[in-house]
Design an enzyme around this catalytic site. Sequence first.
Site, PDB file in Angstrom:
ATOM      1  N   HIS A 197     -38.611 -29.523 122.487  1.00  0.00           N
ATOM      2  CA  HIS A 197     -37.771 -29.659 121.184  1.00  0.00           C
ATOM      3  C   HIS A 197     -37.102 -28.340 120.855  1.00  0.00           C
ATOM      4  O   HIS A 197     -37.670 -27.452 120.764  1.00  0.00           O
ATOM      5  CB  HIS A 197     -38.612 -30.186 120.493  1.00  0.00           C
TER       6      HIS A 197
ATOM      7  N   ASN B 275     -38.055 -35.311 127.879  1.00  0.00           N
ATOM      8  CA  ASN B 275     -37.140 -34.107 128.085  1.00  0.00           C
ATOM      9  C   ASN B 275     -37.412 -32.514 127.701  1.00  0.00           C
ATOM     10  O   ASN B 275     -36.422 -32.443 127.525  1.00  0.00           O
ATOM     11  CB  ASN B 275     -35.844 -34.555 127.817  1.00  0.00           C
TER      12      ASN B 275
ATOM     13  N   ARG C 141     -33.301 -28.959 129.689  1.00  0.00           N
ATOM     14  CA  ARG C 141     -33.508 -31.051 130.008  1.00  0.00           C
ATOM     15  C   ARG C 141     -32.390 -31.066 131.611  1.00  0.00           C
ATOM     16  O   ARG C 141     -33.221 -32.415 132.574  1.00  0.00           O
ATOM     17  CB  ARG C 141     -32.992 -31.414 129.024  1.00  0.00           C
TER      18      ARG C 141
ATOM     19  N   PHE D  40     -38.993 -46.569 119.381  1.00  0.00           N
ATOM     20  CA  PHE D  40     -39.281 -45.601 120.431  1.00  0.00           C
ATOM     21  C   PHE D  40     -40.013 -44.804 119.446  1.00  0.00           C
ATOM     22  O   PHE D  40     -41.064 -43.907 120.464  1.00  0.00           O
ATOM     23  CB  PHE D  40     -38.530 -45.469 120.953  1.00  0.00           C
TER      24      PHE D  40
ATOM     25  N   THR E 299     -29.834 -34.155 124.293  1.00  0.00           N
ATOM     26  CA  THR E 299     -30.923 -35.372 124.766  1.00  0.00           C
ATOM     27  C   THR E 299     -31.670 -36.427 125.740  1.00  0.00           C
ATOM     28  O   THR E 299     -33.048 -36.054 126.761  1.00  0.00           O
ATOM     29  CB  THR E 299     -31.307 -36.711 123.271  1.00  0.00           C
TER      30      THR E 299
ATOM     31  N   ARG F  90     -30.368 -24.857 121.334  1.00  0.00           N
ATOM     32  CA  ARG F  90     -29.765 -26.577 122.272  1.00  0.00           C
ATOM     33  C   ARG F  90     -29.387 -26.250 122.374  1.00  0.00           C
ATOM     34  O   ARG F  90     -28.673 -26.861 123.847  1.00  0.00           O
ATOM     35  CB  ARG F  90     -29.243 -26.842 120.431  1.00  0.00           C
TER      36      ARG F  90
HETATM   37  P1  GTP Z   1     -35.751 -33.074 120.508  1.00  0.00           P
HETATM   38  O1  GTP Z   1     -35.646 -31.755 119.632  1.00  0.00           O
HETATM   39  O2  GTP Z   1     -37.143 -34.005 120.816  1.00  0.00           O
HETATM   40  O3  GTP Z   1     -35.988 -33.306 118.445  1.00  0.00           O
HETATM   41  O4  GTP Z   1     -34.867 -33.777 120.480  1.00  0.00           O
HETATM   42  P2  GTP Z   1     -32.724 -33.666 120.269  1.00  0.00           P
HETATM   43  O5  GTP Z   1     -32.865 -33.392 118.602  1.00  0.00           O
HETATM   44  O6  GTP Z   1     -32.716 -33.975 121.227  1.00  0.00           O
HETATM   45  O7  GTP Z   1     -33.242 -35.880 119.621  1.00  0.00           O
HETATM   46  P3  GTP Z   1     -34.229 -36.723 118.696  1.00  0.00           P
HETATM   47  O8  GTP Z   1     -34.417 -35.648 117.663  1.00  0.00           O
HETATM   48  O9  GTP Z   1     -32.577 -37.393 118.438  1.00  0.00           O
HETATM   49  O10 GTP Z   1     -34.562 -37.131 119.348  1.00  0.00           O
HETATM   50  C1  GTP Z   1     -36.357 -37.015 119.236  1.00  0.00           C
HETATM   51  C2  GTP Z   1     -36.918 -37.217 120.147  1.00  0.00           C
HETATM   52  O11 GTP Z   1     -37.127 -38.582 121.086  1.00  0.00           O
HETATM   53  C3  GTP Z   1     -36.225 -36.800 121.449  1.00  0.00           C
HETATM   54  O12 GTP Z   1     -36.127 -35.412 122.375  1.00  0.00           O
HETATM   55  C4  GTP Z   1     -36.840 -37.755 123.128  1.00  0.00           C
HETATM   56  O13 GTP Z   1     -38.124 -37.821 123.274  1.00  0.00           O
HETATM   57  C5  GTP Z   1     -37.076 -38.885 121.628  1.00  0.00           C
HETATM   58  N1  GTP Z   1     -35.738 -40.127 122.870  1.00  0.00           N
HETATM   59  C6  GTP Z   1     -35.018 -39.945 121.975  1.00  0.00           C
HETATM   60  N2  GTP Z   1     -33.865 -40.910 121.702  1.00  0.00           N
HETATM   61  C7  GTP Z   1     -34.779 -41.818 122.845  1.00  0.00           C
HETATM   62  C8  GTP Z   1     -35.053 -43.187 123.465  1.00  0.00           C
HETATM   63  O14 GTP Z   1     -33.818 -44.029 123.085  1.00  0.00           O
HETATM   64  N3  GTP Z   1     -36.132 -43.400 123.876  1.00  0.00           N
HETATM   65  C9  GTP Z   1     -37.139 -43.113 124.016  1.00  0.00           C
HETATM   66  N4  GTP Z   1     -38.013 -43.329 124.586  1.00  0.00           N
HETATM   67  N5  GTP Z   1     -37.187 -41.656 123.093  1.00  0.00           N
HETATM   68  C10 GTP Z   1     -36.050 -41.546 122.359  1.00  0.00           C
HETATM   69 MG    MG Z   2     -34.621 -34.225 117.185  1.00  0.00          MG
END
Ligand code: GTP
Ligand code: MG
Length: 135
Positions: free
Chosen positions: A116, A113, A103, A57, A91, A85
Amino acid sequence: SERTLVLVKPDGVSRGLVGEVISRIERKGLSLVALELKHVSKELAEQHYAEHKERPFFGSLVEFITGGPVVAIVVEGVRAVPAFRQLAGGTDPVEKAAPGSIRGDFGTEVQYNLVHGSDSADSAKREIDLWFPNL
Ligand code: GTP
Ligand code: MG
């Protein structure tokens, strides 16, 4: 006390949720140290999400985050990293983020979502240096 980087992502800005997010940060007892509305370059987006560059993604995530302005905020307070968080929620806004979280209350699908938050003190330092090099 520590600092974390918060982003209101383009979907949060376009849906008019900037005030809601800031309000929740303030009500939690955290402080705003710096705040900027920013159009994100591809380079900044790729550096910010570098840990995900091999993920399927990644391309769509970079496109999304560069698709409209974001509000970048440096937040400070007691255990600010885990505190935000918790405010953000998991997420996936549908299956992971609890009702009552940003979220959980407003999110629709995993990419959209809304916010960040840095995931550790080390990430926070790296991200604050990236987004606010003059701070
Ligand atoms: P951030 O605070 O944005 O870093 O989110 P997070 O820490 O809760 O999640 P993570 O770092 O694992 O993923 C970063 C971002 O990628 C997420 O906030 C989502 O916007 C996007 N993301 C994560 N998993 C997926 C997925 O399976 N599909 C898609 N399309 N986007 C994803
Ligand atoms: Mg993250």
